[in-house]
Design a protein around this motif. Sequence first.
Motif, short mmCIF file in Angstrom:
data_model
loop_
_atom_site.label_atom_id
_atom_site.label_comp_id
_atom_site.label_asym_id
_atom_site.label_seq_id
_atom_site.Cartn_x
_atom_site.Cartn_y
_atom_site.Cartn_z
N UNK A 191 0.77 -1.31 0.07
CA UNK A 191 -0.04 0.26 -0.23
C UNK A 191 0.78 1.51 0.07
N UNK A 192 1.80 1.25 0.85
CA UNK A 192 2.78 2.22 0.93
C UNK A 192 3.59 2.73 -0.65
N UNK A 193 4.15 1.56 -1.28
CA UNK A 193 4.63 1.60 -2.47
C UNK A 193 3.89 2.32 -3.50
N UNK A 194 2.46 1.91 -3.50
CA UNK A 194 1.53 2.26 -4.52
C UNK A 194 1.17 3.65 -4.31
N UNK A 195 0.71 4.14 -2.90
CA UNK A 195 -0.01 5.30 -2.54
C UNK A 195 0.52 6.51 -1.69
N UNK A 196 1.71 5.87 -1.08
CA UNK A 196 2.18 7.21 -0.12
C UNK A 196 2.65 8.30 -0.89
N UNK A 197 2.22 9.44 -0.75
CA UNK A 197 2.41 10.77 -1.03
C UNK A 197 1.52 11.04 -2.34
N UNK A 198 0.80 9.97 -2.82
CA UNK A 198 0.06 10.21 -3.82
C UNK A 198 -1.51 10.28 -3.80
N UNK A 199 -2.07 9.70 -2.85
CA UNK A 199 -3.62 9.71 -2.83
C UNK A 199 -3.96 10.33 -1.33
#
Length: 217
Positions: free
Chosen positions: A39-47
Amino acid sequence: FFMQTSEMLRKICMRNLVRKYCRGLTAERKGQLQQKVVTSAVFSGKKEGYLESLSQPFLETRLKENELNPKVLQLIRGENIKYVTPVIKYDRNGFKARERLLVLTQSSAYVVEMAKIKQKIEYSTLKGISTSNLSDGIVVIHVPEDNKQKGDVILQCEHIFEVVTKLCILANKQSLVKVVKGSLRFRVGSGKEGTMVFTVGPEPQVFKDKTGQLTVV
């Protein structure tokens, strides 16, 4: 020499503490951490909403297998069901909202209506997973342009981080997840495309605007 020895001992101590912590993890806790890493790799700082989701553990499933219609279980027999959750599906033409279930097995994703399977997406054919950078729960599952598929799947999920994480782990397609800003294109079918626009407003809503686009507020 003393400083070098102290640094070596500090590293050894830290390594031992980490090893002790890892060995003490339950299988459930380890699984949670592995999912949260994805989840962190996909969404951190993005959503938007990602930071708030950190303290919320993912459930193994939102609906148990015995809560599915027996006819659906019969249709997907032989496949190991991993995750089930209620979703809202938006028609590709007209964007009418419909209550559905998203069923994730070891090999495929199913969009289910009561006792009917409305669409099956084999993970091996999945082309991408898109969601916006805002706090909405919209996810678009992109499928191949062939006669087997009606078009991309537009879903609204209450637990967006959980759903996308489960999907990309099962499909092994983490690299295909895109967090977009402003708008995205989706395939309607028969070579046609539609546009979805993401914007900010006083209250959440999803509707077809005057230009025929699906607008997510």
